[in-house]
Design a protein around this motif. Structure first.
Motif, PDB file in Angstrom:
ATOM      1  N   LEU A 194       0.828  -1.213   0.000  1.00  0.00           N
ATOM      2  CA  LEU A 194       0.000   0.000   0.000  1.00  0.00           C
ATOM      3  C   LEU A 194       0.860   1.259   0.000  1.00  0.00           C
ATOM      4  O   LEU A 194       0.525   2.244  -0.675  1.00  0.00           O
ATOM      5  CB  LEU A 194      -0.934  -0.008   1.209  1.00  0.00           C
ATOM      6  CG  LEU A 194      -2.089  -1.001   1.146  1.00  0.00           C
ATOM      7  CD1 LEU A 194      -2.859  -0.988   2.456  1.00  0.00           C
ATOM      8  CD2 LEU A 194      -3.019  -0.680  -0.006  1.00  0.00           C
ATOM      9  N   LEU A 195       1.965   1.245   0.731  1.00  0.00           N
ATOM     10  CA  LEU A 195       2.872   2.390   0.752  1.00  0.00           C
ATOM     11  C   LEU A 195       3.482   2.627  -0.630  1.00  0.00           C
ATOM     12  O   LEU A 195       3.551   3.768  -1.106  1.00  0.00           O
ATOM     13  CB  LEU A 195       3.971   2.167   1.793  1.00  0.00           C
ATOM     14  CG  LEU A 195       5.006   3.287   1.895  1.00  0.00           C
ATOM     15  CD1 LEU A 195       4.351   4.548   2.421  1.00  0.00           C
ATOM     16  CD2 LEU A 195       6.148   2.855   2.786  1.00  0.00           C
ATOM     17  N   THR A 200       0.847   4.054  -2.969  1.00  0.00           N
ATOM     18  CA  THR A 200       0.580   5.453  -2.628  1.00  0.00           C
ATOM     19  C   THR A 200       1.671   6.367  -3.164  1.00  0.00           C
ATOM     20  O   THR A 200       1.389   7.427  -3.732  1.00  0.00           O
ATOM     21  CB  THR A 200       0.466   5.608  -1.098  1.00  0.00           C
ATOM     22  OG1 THR A 200      -0.558   4.741  -0.612  1.00  0.00           O
ATOM     23  CG2 THR A 200       0.146   7.030  -0.715  1.00  0.00           C
ATOM     24  N   ILE A 219       1.308   6.753  -6.926  1.00  0.00           N
ATOM     25  CA  ILE A 219       0.189   7.632  -7.275  1.00  0.00           C
ATOM     26  C   ILE A 219       0.567   9.092  -7.055  1.00  0.00           C
ATOM     27  O   ILE A 219       0.267   9.947  -7.890  1.00  0.00           O
ATOM     28  CB  ILE A 219      -1.065   7.249  -6.459  1.00  0.00           C
ATOM     29  CG1 ILE A 219      -1.625   5.925  -6.971  1.00  0.00           C
ATOM     30  CG2 ILE A 219      -2.128   8.336  -6.543  1.00  0.00           C
ATOM     31  CD1 ILE A 219      -2.763   5.365  -6.146  1.00  0.00           C
ATOM     32  N   LEU A 220       1.248   9.389  -5.947  1.00  0.00           N
ATOM     33  CA  LEU A 220       1.649  10.764  -5.674  1.00  0.00           C
ATOM     34  C   LEU A 220       2.656  11.284  -6.695  1.00  0.00           C
ATOM     35  O   LEU A 220       2.691  12.478  -6.990  1.00  0.00           O
ATOM     36  CB  LEU A 220       2.234  10.865  -4.260  1.00  0.00           C
ATOM     37  CG  LEU A 220       1.226  10.703  -3.121  1.00  0.00           C
ATOM     38  CD1 LEU A 220       1.948  10.688  -1.776  1.00  0.00           C
ATOM     39  CD2 LEU A 220       0.197  11.809  -3.161  1.00  0.00           C
TER      40      LEU A 220
END
Length: 90
Positions: A5-6, A9, A12-13
Motif C-alpha cells: 500500500l505504501l 501510494t 500515485i503521488l
C-alpha cells in the motif's frame, strides 16, 4: 500488505502531477489543431464564395459544427477581418 500500500501510494503521488501537466499540453495542441482545421475551412469557403466568412456562415453552410469555435482548453477561436483564424486570449 502495508508495504504494498505504501509503494502504491508513492507511485500515485508521483504520477498525478505529471498527468495534470501533460493534460494542459494536450489541450494546447488540440486547440492548435482545431485552429488549423478551421483555417482550412475558412480558405475553402473563401475560394467558393469569394468572401471572408463568419463562424455563423461556416456553420450554416456545413463547413464547421457549432462547437468548433471553442478549444479543448476553453479558449475561443475568432476569424479576423483578413480571414486569419486566431485563438482569443480569454
Amino acid at each position: 500488505m502495508m508495504v504494498v500500500l505504501l509503494v502504491i501510494t508513492v507511485l500515485i503521488l508521483v504520477a498525478l502531477p505529471n498527468a495534470a501537466k501533460h493534460s494542459s499540453n494536450i489541450n494546447d495542441k488540440g486547440c492548435d489543431a482545431l485552429r488549423q482545421m478551421v483555417q482550412g475551412q475558412v480558405e475553402a469557403y473563401r475560394m467558393k464564395h469569394h468572401e471572408i466568412p463568419t463562424f455563423a456562415k461556416l456553420e450554416s453552410e456545413g463547413y464547421v459544427k457549432k462547437k468548433d469555435n471553442t478549444c479543448p482548453n476553453g479558449k475561443t477561436l475568432i476569424i479576423e477581418n483578413d480571414g486569419e483564424v486566431k485563438v482569443s486570449s480569454n
